[in-house]
Design a protein around this motif. Structure first.
Motif, mmCIF file in Angstrom:
data_model
loop_
_atom_site.group_PDB
_atom_site.id
_atom_site.type_symbol
_atom_site.label_atom_id
_atom_site.label_comp_id
_atom_site.label_asym_id
_atom_site.label_seq_id
_atom_site.Cartn_x
_atom_site.Cartn_y
_atom_site.Cartn_z
ATOM 1 N N SER A 1 0.835 -1.212 0.000
ATOM 2 C CA SER A 1 0.000 0.000 0.000
ATOM 3 C C SER A 1 0.862 1.251 0.000
ATOM 4 O O SER A 1 0.547 2.245 -0.682
ATOM 5 C CB SER A 1 -0.915 0.008 1.227
ATOM 6 O OG SER A 1 -1.755 -1.122 1.242
ATOM 7 N N ALA A 2 1.961 1.230 0.755
ATOM 8 C CA ALA A 2 2.882 2.369 0.786
ATOM 9 C C ALA A 2 3.531 2.579 -0.576
ATOM 10 O O ALA A 2 3.695 3.716 -1.043
ATOM 11 C CB ALA A 2 3.946 2.147 1.861
ATOM 12 N N VAL A 3 3.894 1.492 -1.226
ATOM 13 C CA VAL A 3 4.497 1.582 -2.562
ATOM 14 C C VAL A 3 3.505 2.162 -3.564
ATOM 15 O O VAL A 3 3.853 3.047 -4.364
ATOM 16 C CB VAL A 3 4.978 0.193 -3.035
ATOM 17 C CG1 VAL A 3 5.395 0.240 -4.506
ATOM 18 C CG2 VAL A 3 6.141 -0.287 -2.183
ATOM 19 N N PHE A 4 2.266 1.698 -3.515
ATOM 20 C CA PHE A 4 1.269 2.200 -4.459
ATOM 21 C C PHE A 4 0.860 3.639 -4.140
ATOM 22 O O PHE A 4 0.403 4.354 -5.032
ATOM 23 C CB PHE A 4 0.058 1.280 -4.492
ATOM 24 C CG PHE A 4 0.267 0.073 -5.354
ATOM 25 C CD1 PHE A 4 0.484 0.216 -6.709
ATOM 26 C CD2 PHE A 4 0.268 -1.202 -4.808
ATOM 27 C CE1 PHE A 4 0.712 -0.886 -7.512
ATOM 28 C CE2 PHE A 4 0.489 -2.316 -5.605
ATOM 29 C CZ PHE A 4 0.721 -2.159 -6.968
ATOM 30 N N ALA A 5 1.032 4.065 -2.911
ATOM 31 C CA ALA A 5 0.809 5.478 -2.593
ATOM 32 C C ALA A 5 1.781 6.333 -3.397
ATOM 33 O O ALA A 5 1.412 7.393 -3.935
ATOM 34 C CB ALA A 5 0.993 5.719 -1.099
ATOM 35 N N ILE A 6 3.014 5.873 -3.505
ATOM 36 C CA ILE A 6 4.026 6.590 -4.298
ATOM 37 C C ILE A 6 3.689 6.526 -5.780
ATOM 38 O O ILE A 6 3.727 7.543 -6.497
ATOM 39 C CB ILE A 6 5.423 5.999 -4.027
ATOM 40 C CG1 ILE A 6 5.800 6.192 -2.560
ATOM 41 C CG2 ILE A 6 6.464 6.634 -4.947
ATOM 42 C CD1 ILE A 6 7.083 5.490 -2.153
ATOM 43 N N PHE A 7 3.342 5.335 -6.260
ATOM 44 C CA PHE A 7 2.992 5.172 -7.675
ATOM 45 C C PHE A 7 1.802 6.052 -8.060
ATOM 46 O O PHE A 7 1.801 6.710 -9.098
ATOM 47 C CB PHE A 7 2.659 3.707 -7.975
ATOM 48 C CG PHE A 7 3.855 2.797 -8.033
ATOM 49 C CD1 PHE A 7 5.104 3.292 -8.356
ATOM 50 C CD2 PHE A 7 3.738 1.448 -7.755
ATOM 51 C CE1 PHE A 7 6.217 2.458 -8.420
ATOM 52 C CE2 PHE A 7 4.832 0.596 -7.825
ATOM 53 C CZ PHE A 7 6.085 1.112 -8.150
#
Length: 358
Positions: A206-212
């Motif tokens: 979820s943290a990674v996709f927040a960046i994406f």
């Protein structure tokens, strides 16, 4: 709600200008969802005990016998805390936010149906596989259709490390998106077998996709990193942050030894929405890296079943999914969980590096 009421007052109080920034509201959503989960958790778990929402334990996993009766359907707490946080911090006039929340709740409803069926039968037998798959596909199909008819819908497929070739799937992007969401939903569901095993990698993803998502919704960053720019999609960053906060709050009670399990209402909703976030951010193939742990767990089940049928009864692993194989080999549960978390963090770093190496 805060965005709706406070932003119009910026002209009078310039300090309120911070509510215009997605990054500020994302941080607020994360903290709010975390606090709500931690404060709500004890009462919610006590309520689950009163209504006898206890987990059935598979008889083949003897090490888990002591976990029988532990409250399940904790995914409801994740959905509630995220929803309330989203209502406070997100721009609820944004269609992408509503569509993402629809996917989250829709897959959760299918999981809740399955959980309630198991409780009614007092065993690990929920709705049929066909009914579960049909429910997941229906939610995913509605979400993909809403995404496809949007004027900003990009049906091209980004290939990692390749920038010259981006095949356009056209109308076939709809069934492709359905597959991504359903596959991700079931992958997380299969991984949810140990205390905190599924929610840990989900928080990381979820943290990674927040960046994406933030990059995809920012014209300057999208141009610099050679990803499609989608106006308005950056607001979904607030959802991703709230998901991180709600996940951390749930992990507070789900960490070994778990006081509550997420149930299918949690695992199906989390997996489904991760798939949708990958579609929104145009990182569909990178999802296999970000969620590599989920992929490996799923492949272990497929390989086990295939090998069993091919050899006429022999097993490739002692038990599938893979985490049970290590359990039966004598590896302590807590060690398996921590090592799988470390693996998910490493995979997340690899996925983030792919954003720059296109």
């Amino acid at each position: 709600m805060l965005y709706y009421f406070l932003v119009p007052l910026v002209g009078e109080w310039t300090a309120l200008n911070v509510f215009r920034y997605i990054t500020f509201r994302s941080l607020g959503a994360l903290i709010t969802a975390l606090v709500i989960s931690v404060l709500l958790g004890p009462r919610f778990i006590a309520w689950l005990r009163r209504v006898k929402c206890g987990q059935y334990i598979h008889e083949d996993v003897t090490a888990h016998a002591a976990k029988a009766g532990t409250p399940t359907m904790g995914g409801i707490m994740i959905i509630f805390s995220l929803g309330l946080s989203l209502l406070l911090w997100a721009d609820m006039t944004n269609a992408y936010v509503w569509q993402t929340f629809f996917v989250f709740v829709g897959f959760g409803a299918v999981g809740l149906w399955d959980d309630l069926t198991k409780l009614r039968h007092h065993e690990n037998r929920g709705i049929s596989g066909r009914a579960k798959m049909s429910g997941q596909c229906l939610v995913a199909l509605v979400a993909m259709w809403l995404l496809y008819i949007n004027d900003n819908c990009d049906t091209t497929l980004l290939i990692p490390f390749v920038k010259e070739w981006t095949p356009d799937l056209g109308i076939f992007y709809v069934p492709f998106g359905v597959f991504v969401m359903v596959a991700a939903s079931n992958a997380v569901n299969l991984t949810d077998g140990l205390d905190g095993l599924a929610i840990g990698p989900t928080i990381v993803a979820s943290a990674v996709f927040a960046i994406f998502i933030y990059v995809t919704g920012n014209a300057r960053l999208a141009s610099y990193l050679l990803v499609p720019y989608v106006p308005g999609i950056g607001e979904v960053t607030v959802f991703c942050a709230a998901l991180v906060g709600a996940g951390l709050g749930f992990l507070w009670f789900n960490a070994y030894p778990a006081q509550v399990f997420m149930g299918d209402v949690g695992s199906l909703s989390l997996g489904g929405v991760l798939g949708y976030l990958a579609l929104l951010s145009k990182q569909e193939l990178v999802l296999a890296v970000v969620g590599g742990l989920f992929v490996v767990e799923t492949l272990s089940v497929i390989m086990q079943v295939g090998y069993f049928r091919w050899t006429g009864g022999k097993r490739l692993f002692r038990m599938a999914p893979l985490h049970h194989h290590f359990e039966l080999k004598g590896v302590p549960e807590s060690k398996i969980i921590i090592r799988f978390w470390i693996t998910s963090i490493l995979l997340a770093l690899v996925a983030l590096s792919m954003l720059k190496l296109r």
